[in-house]
Write an enzyme that holds these catalytic residues in place. Structure first.
Site, PDB file in Angstrom:
ATOM      1  N   LYS A 205      65.595  -2.284  38.980  1.00 17.02           N
ATOM      2  CA  LYS A 205      64.933  -1.124  38.374  1.00 17.02           C
ATOM      3  C   LYS A 205      65.127  -1.281  36.866  1.00 17.02           C
ATOM      4  O   LYS A 205      66.146  -0.861  36.311  1.00 17.02           O
ATOM      5  CB  LYS A 205      65.586   0.165  38.883  1.00 17.02           C
ATOM      6  CG  LYS A 205      65.012   1.449  38.305  1.00 17.02           C
ATOM      7  CD  LYS A 205      63.823   1.945  39.075  1.00 17.02           C
ATOM      8  CE  LYS A 205      63.196   3.169  38.407  1.00 17.02           C
ATOM      9  NZ  LYS A 205      61.994   3.637  39.106  1.00 17.02           N
TER      10      LYS A 205
ATOM     11  N   LYS B 261      57.371   4.429  45.954  1.00 14.76           N
ATOM     12  CA  LYS B 261      57.731   3.071  45.505  1.00 14.76           C
ATOM     13  C   LYS B 261      59.160   2.701  45.907  1.00 14.76           C
ATOM     14  O   LYS B 261      59.412   1.598  46.387  1.00 14.76           O
ATOM     15  CB  LYS B 261      57.618   2.952  43.967  1.00 14.76           C
ATOM     16  CG  LYS B 261      56.235   3.092  43.421  1.00 14.76           C
ATOM     17  CD  LYS B 261      56.209   2.876  41.919  1.00 14.76           C
ATOM     18  CE  LYS B 261      57.093   3.805  41.125  1.00 14.76           C
ATOM     19  NZ  LYS B 261      56.714   5.233  41.229  1.00 14.76           N
ATOM     20  N   THR B 262      60.089   3.627  45.696  1.00 14.93           N
ATOM     21  CA  THR B 262      61.490   3.311  46.007  1.00 14.93           C
ATOM     22  C   THR B 262      61.649   3.098  47.508  1.00 14.93           C
ATOM     23  O   THR B 262      62.311   2.151  47.954  1.00 14.93           O
ATOM     24  CB  THR B 262      62.410   4.450  45.534  1.00 14.93           C
ATOM     25  OG1 THR B 262      62.183   4.669  44.145  1.00 14.93           O
ATOM     26  CG2 THR B 262      63.870   4.110  45.747  1.00 14.93           C
TER      27      THR B 262
ATOM     28  N   VAL C 287      55.276   8.555  44.785  1.00 17.51           N
ATOM     29  CA  VAL C 287      54.370   8.163  45.888  1.00 17.51           C
ATOM     30  C   VAL C 287      55.050   7.268  46.934  1.00 17.51           C
ATOM     31  O   VAL C 287      54.434   6.921  47.939  1.00 17.51           O
ATOM     32  CB  VAL C 287      53.101   7.440  45.378  1.00 17.51           C
ATOM     33  CG1 VAL C 287      52.260   8.390  44.545  1.00 17.51           C
ATOM     34  CG2 VAL C 287      53.434   6.173  44.630  1.00 17.51           C
TER      35      VAL C 287
ATOM     36  N   GLU D 252      61.115  -2.549  40.862  1.00 16.19           N
ATOM     37  CA  GLU D 252      60.407  -1.262  40.935  1.00 16.19           C
ATOM     38  C   GLU D 252      60.113  -0.766  39.529  1.00 16.19           C
ATOM     39  O   GLU D 252      61.016  -0.569  38.716  1.00 16.19           O
ATOM     40  CB  GLU D 252      61.211  -0.196  41.687  1.00 16.19           C
ATOM     41  CG  GLU D 252      60.377   1.086  41.814  1.00 16.19           C
ATOM     42  CD  GLU D 252      61.139   2.327  42.278  1.00 16.19           C
ATOM     43  OE1 GLU D 252      62.264   2.193  42.795  1.00 16.19           O
ATOM     44  OE2 GLU D 252      60.590   3.420  42.103  1.00 16.19           O
ATOM     45  N   GLY D 253      58.818  -0.537  39.251  1.00 14.13           N
ATOM     46  CA  GLY D 253      58.430   0.031  37.966  1.00 14.13           C
ATOM     47  C   GLY D 253      58.845   1.485  37.877  1.00 14.13           C
ATOM     48  O   GLY D 253      59.597   1.995  38.711  1.00 14.13           O
ATOM     49  N   ALA D 254      58.384   2.144  36.837  1.00 13.90           N
ATOM     50  CA  ALA D 254      58.594   3.591  36.701  1.00 13.90           C
ATOM     51  C   ALA D 254      57.202   4.209  36.702  1.00 13.90           C
ATOM     52  O   ALA D 254      56.311   3.710  36.012  1.00 13.90           O
ATOM     53  CB  ALA D 254      59.324   3.892  35.407  1.00 13.90           C
TER      54      ALA D 254
ATOM     55  N   ASN E 271      51.327   4.744  52.105  1.00 14.20           N
ATOM     56  CA  ASN E 271      52.525   5.520  52.441  1.00 14.20           C
ATOM     57  C   ASN E 271      52.120   6.935  52.837  1.00 14.20           C
ATOM     58  O   ASN E 271      51.518   7.650  52.042  1.00 14.20           O
ATOM     59  CB  ASN E 271      53.477   5.551  51.242  1.00 14.20           C
ATOM     60  CG  ASN E 271      54.758   6.285  51.574  1.00 14.20           C
ATOM     61  OD1 ASN E 271      55.208   6.277  52.723  1.00 14.20           O
ATOM     62  ND2 ASN E 271      55.341   6.938  50.585  1.00 14.20           N
TER      63      ASN E 271
HETATM   64  N1  LIG Z   1      56.785   8.108  54.233  1.00 19.00           N
HETATM   65  C1  LIG Z   1      57.538   9.119  53.771  1.00 19.00           C
HETATM   66  N2  LIG Z   1      58.012  10.061  54.612  1.00 19.00           N
HETATM   67  C2  LIG Z   1      58.798  11.074  54.171  1.00 19.00           C
HETATM   68  N3  LIG Z   1      59.165  11.229  52.875  1.00 19.00           N
HETATM   69  C3  LIG Z   1      58.715  10.328  51.992  1.00 19.00           C
HETATM   70  C4  LIG Z   1      57.883   9.229  52.384  1.00 19.00           C
HETATM   71  N4  LIG Z   1      57.627   8.483  51.288  1.00 19.00           N
HETATM   72  C5  LIG Z   1      58.256   9.087  50.267  1.00 19.00           C
HETATM   73  N5  LIG Z   1      58.914  10.184  50.678  1.00 19.00           N
HETATM   74  C6  LIG Z   1      59.725  11.085  49.837  1.00 19.00           C
HETATM   75  O1  LIG Z   1      58.956  11.388  48.683  1.00 19.00           O
HETATM   76  C7  LIG Z   1      59.771  11.329  47.520  1.00 19.00           C
HETATM   77  C8  LIG Z   1      59.210  10.271  46.569  1.00 19.00           C
HETATM   78  O2  LIG Z   1      59.381   8.981  47.143  1.00 19.00           O
HETATM   79  P1  LIG Z   1      59.924   7.770  46.256  1.00 19.00           P
HETATM   80  O3  LIG Z   1      60.062   6.574  47.121  1.00 19.00           O
HETATM   81  O4  LIG Z   1      61.151   8.195  45.512  1.00 19.00           O
HETATM   82  O5  LIG Z   1      58.688   7.630  45.242  1.00 19.00           O
HETATM   83  P2  LIG Z   1      58.583   6.858  43.838  1.00 19.00           P
HETATM   84  O6  LIG Z   1      59.605   5.787  43.855  1.00 19.00           O
HETATM   85  O7  LIG Z   1      57.174   6.348  43.805  1.00 19.00           O
HETATM   86  O8  LIG Z   1      58.816   7.880  42.773  1.00 19.00           O
HETATM   87  C9  LIG Z   1      61.187  11.028  47.984  1.00 19.00           C
HETATM   88  O9  LIG Z   1      61.883  12.242  48.149  1.00 19.00           O
HETATM   89  C10 LIG Z   1      60.959  10.352  49.324  1.00 19.00           C
HETATM   90  O10 LIG Z   1      62.059  10.499  50.199  1.00 19.00           O
HETATM   91 MG   LIG Z   2      61.127   5.459  42.519  1.00 18.96          MG
END
Ligand SMILES: Nc1ncnc2c1ncn2[C@@H]1O[C@H](COP(=O)(O)OP(=O)(O)O)[C@@H](O)[C@H]1O
Ligand SMILES: [Mg+2]
Length: 228
Positions: A37, A15-16, A13, A115-117, A174
């Site tokens: 992490k 988080k990273t 969603v 950052e959690g998982a 987001n």
């Molecule tokens: N605002 C955004 N616009 C475009 N791509 C996004 C956006 N937010 C997340 N993503 C994409 O969605 C995927 C999941 O995001 P990520 O930050 O890795 O989520 P999480 O850490 O919650 O698993 C990644 O490929 C990231 O680049």
């Molecule tokens: Mg992540």
């Protein structure tokens, strides 16, 4: 020194992305900030050992000088729930080791962004969840709401479960692609339903918080003042 835990309404969603955006903003404002992490599942084998993309992104956003293992103490290859990945590897996740790694980063930084998982109640082992551990540490939490169908209930469930264990410092919307239909209305609605401060939106394709990012900076300044 402050620690902020980043959780989300689900895995994938943002988080990273949000954690890296907060690290950049904090560092731009002159705070020494590091990402953490604690447990990662889903990693590539390299000559130096297993490497997880989230941990590498947090490491890069921390400005260099940190060892990979300092930012990511537990790393497992299969992209499955962390406690299952740990079990498959014959490892038990020891929260004392997580505490020690966090304390090591905290000793040398103004801010540690953890950052959690997955989501808030992802298990660490047979009995404990990430949320239980964060609750014991009493860290403030920021909730990332990935705007997609189903996120309202996931957000409200997360808000309740976080409040049972620790304090929700704020939440961030987001704008995940593809854009959610009536996404702005969802954000307005959640602002009414979530008592904690809204820290702003990350737009699709953006890697920074938009204008209302000041709420995070205000939190950061207050948190640092309360430390001293
Ligand atoms: N605002 C955004 N616009 C475009 N791509 C996004 C956006 N937010 C997340 N993503 C994409 O969605 C995927 C999941 O995001 P990520 O930050 O890795 O989520 P999480 O850490 O919650 O698993 C990644 O490929 C990231 O680049
Ligand atoms: Mg992540």
């Amino acid at each position: 020194m402050s620690t902020l835990f980043v959780t989300g309404t689900d895995t994938g969603v943002g988080k990273t992305r949000v954690a890296c955006a907060l690290l950049h903003r904090a560092r731009q404002r002159g705070f020494k900030a590091a990402g953490f992490k604690p447990v990662a599942s889903g990693a590539e084998g390299t000559p130096e050992g297993l490497r997880n993309d989230d941990a590498l992104a947090l490491l890069a956003a921390s400005g260099g000088g940190l060892a990979y293992d300092a930012v990511n103490p537990y790393c497992f290859a299969p992209p499955i729930a962390p406690h299952l990945a740990a079990r498959a590897a014959g490892v038990r996740i020891d929260t004392r080791r997580l505490d020690a790694a966090q304390e090591h980063l905290a000793a040398d930084h103004d801010l540690v962004i953890v950052e959690g998982a997955g989501g808030w109640l992802v298990p660490l082992d047979e009995s404990e969840t990430f949320g239980d551990w964060v609750g014991r540490r009493a860290w403030p939490v920021v909730l990332v709401v990935g705007l997609r169908l189903g996120c309202i209930s996931h957000a409200l469930l997360s808000v309740e479960a976080i409040a049972r264990r620790t304090r929700l410092a704020g939440w961030i919307a987001n704008r995940l692609p593809p854009a959610q239909e009536r996404g702005d209305e969802v954000v307005r609605d959640l602002r009414r339903r979530i008592a904690a401060p809204f820290w702003g939106i990350v737009e699709a394709g953006a890697d920074e918080l938009c204008a209302d990012g000041e709420a995070f900076e205000k939190w950061l300044e207050d948190a640092q003042l309360n430390e001293t």
